[in-house]
Write an enzyme that holds these catalytic residues in place. Structure first.
Site, PDB file in Angstrom:
ATOM      1  N   HIS A  55     -26.687  19.555  48.270  1.00  0.00           N
ATOM      2  CA  HIS A  55     -26.962  18.703  49.424  1.00  0.00           C
ATOM      3  C   HIS A  55     -26.232  17.377  49.304  1.00  0.00           C
ATOM      4  O   HIS A  55     -25.753  16.997  48.220  1.00  0.00           O
ATOM      5  CB  HIS A  55     -28.471  18.484  49.633  1.00  0.00           C
ATOM      6  CG  HIS A  55     -29.187  17.927  48.460  1.00  0.00           C
ATOM      7  ND1 HIS A  55     -29.557  18.693  47.371  1.00  0.00           N
ATOM      8  CD2 HIS A  55     -29.624  16.669  48.176  1.00  0.00           C
ATOM      9  CE1 HIS A  55     -30.192  17.959  46.479  1.00  0.00           C
ATOM     10  NE2 HIS A  55     -30.236  16.701  46.948  1.00  0.00           N
ATOM     11  N   HIS A  86     -24.271  17.618  45.479  1.00  0.00           N
ATOM     12  CA  HIS A  86     -24.884  17.884  44.181  1.00  0.00           C
ATOM     13  C   HIS A  86     -26.042  18.869  44.334  1.00  0.00           C
ATOM     14  O   HIS A  86     -26.642  18.995  45.385  1.00  0.00           O
ATOM     15  CB  HIS A  86     -25.392  16.596  43.540  1.00  0.00           C
ATOM     16  CG  HIS A  86     -26.460  15.905  44.332  1.00  0.00           C
ATOM     17  ND1 HIS A  86     -26.180  15.157  45.451  1.00  0.00           N
ATOM     18  CD2 HIS A  86     -27.807  15.848  44.176  1.00  0.00           C
ATOM     19  CE1 HIS A  86     -27.312  14.670  45.958  1.00  0.00           C
ATOM     20  NE2 HIS A  86     -28.315  15.077  45.200  1.00  0.00           N
ATOM     21  N   ARG A 107     -39.380  12.232  46.966  1.00  0.00           N
ATOM     22  CA  ARG A 107     -39.063  13.593  46.531  1.00  0.00           C
ATOM     23  C   ARG A 107     -39.966  14.024  45.394  1.00  0.00           C
ATOM     24  O   ARG A 107     -40.140  13.293  44.414  1.00  0.00           O
ATOM     25  CB  ARG A 107     -37.600  13.663  46.066  1.00  0.00           C
ATOM     26  CG  ARG A 107     -37.126  15.083  45.745  1.00  0.00           C
ATOM     27  CD  ARG A 107     -35.731  15.066  45.181  1.00  0.00           C
ATOM     28  NE  ARG A 107     -35.698  14.746  43.763  1.00  0.00           N
ATOM     29  CZ  ARG A 107     -34.599  14.367  43.095  1.00  0.00           C
ATOM     30  NH1 ARG A 107     -33.450  14.229  43.737  1.00  0.00           N
ATOM     31  NH2 ARG A 107     -34.673  14.101  41.798  1.00  0.00           N
TER      32      ARG A 107
END
Length: 313
Positions: A261, A104, A277
């Site tokens: 990734h 994605h 993240r």
């Protein structure tokens, strides 16, 4: 004679290339909000060239420090358009909530696709759990010219009902995963993007696909799936990828407009993997024909303000 420590620090920065198409390890940088402008410029240039860059031994970095560093590279978004329970400044990528074992590009179900993400390892399994990135620029460049022209003419619908983070294989993992998926889908988003985006800074062309794609516009389901697989399989060719084996203290930064990734689910359920993240706001994608992405459903204004267009020369 006084020593210019800042200048000395700048001279120690080293960019170690990891692959032909993407990936570099950065040495000699201590990440944080106090980096000088020259070092930040070096990191920006490395990210433009290598698409994903890695840093070892950033054990000092906290969530606040990660956020302050992110602000040097752009404007952080809120952690996620729908998932509010997994962090205030950063989004927890936590195996207890599901495993992102699907290719994605982040958050393509909204119109304002993030430009980059900064990921920091917090808890790691004793084995496995690495991440692989793929260059969507290399994928486009490798297509024969007729397929490039075809891809440039197509648009695709992306939605958050095609969630990479809770696949069918996760259904047996209990109420926590089900609750996460429910939160992920709590507001429905659907956006139509060009299949080929023009990168706003480098001018490169990249395939904008991944597993949030619902369908190719204007095609019946079987033909849509066949074309999706044709182009998506080009992205994930091994020669277009780089793989990172995480250690505590590691940080990865990737250009979300030029990569996909995949977090590899090769560790047992008794093992725990958690990373944090922080995502940077990006422009609304623009196709080769100059058309911008369009919203079909959902309003992502609360997630981030879109960056004003500044097309590369």
């Amino acid at each position: 004679m006084p020593v210019d420590n800042a200048a000395d620090a700048r001279t120690t920065v080293r960019v170690v290339k990891l692959g032909t198409h993407l990936g570099a390890r950065i040495e000699g940088v201590r990440l944080g909000g106090d980096l000088d402008a020259d070092t930040v410029a070096t990191l920006r240039a490395a990210l433009d060239e290598h698409k994903v860059i890695f840093f070892r031994d950033q054990h000092h970095l906290t969530e606040d420090g990660q956020y302050e560093f992110a602000e040097l590279l752009g404007t952080p978004t809120i952690p996620h358009p729908t998932v509010r329970s997994a962090g205030v400044k950063s989004l927890a990528i936590d195996s207890h909530q599901g495993r992102s074992n699907s290719w994605h590009t982040d958050v393509t179900f909204v119109d304002r696709v993030p430009k980059a993400s900064i990921l920091r390892a917090v808890t790691l399994p004793s084995y496995g759990g690495s991440t692989t990135w793929a260059s969507t620029v290399a994928a486009y460049n490798s297509l024969p010219e007729p397929l490039q022209r075809l891809a440039e003419s197509l648009r695709a619908r992306h939605t958050n009902r095609y969630d990479y983070a809770a696949t069918a294989e996760d259904n047996h993992r209990g109420e926590t995963v089900a609750a996460y998926r429910g939160e992920f889908e709590s507001t429905y988003y659907e956006t139509e993007h060009p299949v080929v985006e023009v990168h706003p800074e480098t001018g490169e062309r990249a395939l904008l696909l991944g597993n949030f794609v619902q369908r190719i516009v204007g095609l019946p389901a079987d033909e849509s799936q066949a074309l999706f697989r044709l182009f998506q399989d080009r992205v994930t060719r091994l020669e277009h990828t780089t793989r990172w084996d995480w250690s505590l203290g590691d940080v990865a930064i990737w250009d979300n407009r030029a990569t996909q990734h995949y977090a590899i689910d090769d560790y047992d359920g008794t093992e725990h993997r958690r990373l944090t993240r922080i995502t940077l706001a990006g422009e609304i994608p623009v196709g080769v024909d100059g058309r911008r992405s369009t919203v079909i459903a959902g309003n992502a204004e609360h997630y981030s303000a879109p960056v004003p267009p500044a097309r590369a020369a």
